[in-house]
Design an enzyme around this catalytic site. Structure first.
Site, PDB file in Angstrom:
ATOM      1  N   HIS A   1      -6.609  19.454  78.510  1.00  0.00           N
ATOM      2  CA  HIS A   1      -6.745  20.887  78.264  1.00  0.00           C
ATOM      3  C   HIS A   1      -5.421  21.466  77.736  1.00  0.00           C
ATOM      4  O   HIS A   1      -5.410  22.285  76.819  1.00  0.00           O
ATOM      5  CB  HIS A   1      -7.187  21.578  79.546  1.00  0.00           C
ATOM      6  CG  HIS A   1      -7.610  22.990  79.355  1.00  0.00           C
ATOM      7  ND1 HIS A   1      -7.922  23.807  80.405  1.00  0.00           N
ATOM      8  CD2 HIS A   1      -7.775  23.768  78.249  1.00  0.00           C
ATOM      9  CE1 HIS A   1      -8.247  25.014  79.962  1.00  0.00           C
ATOM     10  NE2 HIS A   1      -8.161  25.004  78.647  1.00  0.00           N
TER      11      HIS A   1
ATOM     12  N   GLU B   1      -5.102  20.570  74.175  1.00  0.00           N
ATOM     13  CA  GLU B   1      -5.998  21.435  73.396  1.00  0.00           C
ATOM     14  C   GLU B   1      -5.272  22.728  73.027  1.00  0.00           C
ATOM     15  O   GLU B   1      -5.302  23.170  71.882  1.00  0.00           O
ATOM     16  CB  GLU B   1      -7.254  21.743  74.200  1.00  0.00           C
ATOM     17  CG  GLU B   1      -8.126  22.844  73.620  1.00  0.00           C
ATOM     18  CD  GLU B   1      -8.923  23.587  74.674  1.00  0.00           C
ATOM     19  OE1 GLU B   1      -8.923  24.844  74.626  1.00  0.00           O
ATOM     20  OE2 GLU B   1      -9.539  22.938  75.543  1.00  0.00           O
ATOM     21  N   HIS B   2      -4.604  23.331  74.004  1.00  0.00           N
ATOM     22  CA  HIS B   2      -3.883  24.586  73.766  1.00  0.00           C
ATOM     23  C   HIS B   2      -2.698  24.389  72.823  1.00  0.00           C
ATOM     24  O   HIS B   2      -2.484  25.184  71.908  1.00  0.00           O
ATOM     25  CB  HIS B   2      -3.380  25.171  75.088  1.00  0.00           C
ATOM     26  CG  HIS B   2      -4.411  25.945  75.828  1.00  0.00           C
ATOM     27  ND1 HIS B   2      -4.307  27.292  76.031  1.00  0.00           N
ATOM     28  CD2 HIS B   2      -5.578  25.558  76.413  1.00  0.00           C
ATOM     29  CE1 HIS B   2      -5.362  27.715  76.711  1.00  0.00           C
ATOM     30  NE2 HIS B   2      -6.138  26.673  76.962  1.00  0.00           N
TER      31      HIS B   2
ATOM     32  N   GLU C   1      -6.944  29.692  83.238  1.00  0.00           N
ATOM     33  CA  GLU C   1      -8.342  29.387  82.879  1.00  0.00           C
ATOM     34  C   GLU C   1      -9.007  28.539  83.960  1.00  0.00           C
ATOM     35  O   GLU C   1     -10.162  28.768  84.304  1.00  0.00           O
ATOM     36  CB  GLU C   1      -8.409  28.654  81.535  1.00  0.00           C
ATOM     37  CG  GLU C   1      -8.169  29.542  80.350  1.00  0.00           C
ATOM     38  CD  GLU C   1      -8.281  28.781  79.035  1.00  0.00           C
ATOM     39  OE1 GLU C   1      -9.034  27.782  78.964  1.00  0.00           O
ATOM     40  OE2 GLU C   1      -7.602  29.198  78.074  1.00  0.00           O
TER      41      GLU C   1
END
Length: 189
Positions: free
Chosen positions: A100, A103-104, A181
């Protein structure tokens, strides 16, 4: 990790992809030619219902990249996405959230386009958007853009996977964003 690229574009703008002509066996085939050289598999035209007016072509390249190109006569914008076959199940036990986090970080510049907001600004200029998600088994990056901005938009996007910057000054900010998140998406117990 394996990757797949999906590209969808309107018929009217097929000719914008570097010299596509009616004599080249179809715009979708030629777009696939332009994207990557060195096909490992023969192009496959996908079977579809008679009422589906889109044209689909699938191939796999020497790099392992699987491409599905879709020509849509009714599309108003061009959409493109990459699915990377690496998600949260691939995270090391001592670094949960790594997929994740990547991804960012990926959207925040590359060697060729170092500005962290270059992609967002370019998409916005042509009425486009981008987003991504990380699931257990894959990370998917998806985008859309007005047809006049597609060539540079695809180049900026491709550079994220060719030479991402992963800027050190952005690490703390993105760790915080990923953690926020994660906390937001946790079920209440």
């Amino acid at each position: 990790a394996a990757c797949a690229l999906v590209l969808a574009f309107p018929v009217a703008h097929a000719a914008r992809f570097r010299g596509v002509t009616k004599g080249h066996g179809g715009a979708v085939d030629h777009v696939v030619d332009v994207l990557v050289r060195g096909e490992r598999t023969k192009r496959v035209h996908i079977r579809k219902p008679v009422t589906d007016t889109r044209e689909y072509v699938h191939t796999t390249f020497d790099t392992g990249l699987k491409v599905l190109a879709v020509r849509d006569p009714e599309a108003q914008k061009t959409g493109f996405a990459v699915a990377v076959e690496a998600g949260s199940l691939e995270d090391p036990s001592d670094f949960q959230g790594l997929a994740h986090f990547c991804e960012h970080m990926l959207f925040l510049g590359s060697k060729k386009y170092p500005e962290t907001d270059e992609f967002s600004k370019h998409l916005a200029l042509y009425g486009g958007t981008h987003n991504a998600y990380t699931s257990a088994e894959e990370t998917v990056y998806y985008n859309e853009i007005g047809n006049d901005g597609i060539e540079k938009g695809l180049d900026i996007f491709a550079q994220f996977f060719i030479s991402p910057s992963f800027k050190a000054e952005m690490v703390d900010k993105e760790i915080h964003a990923v953690d926020s998140e994660h906390k937001k998406n946790r079920p209440d117990m």
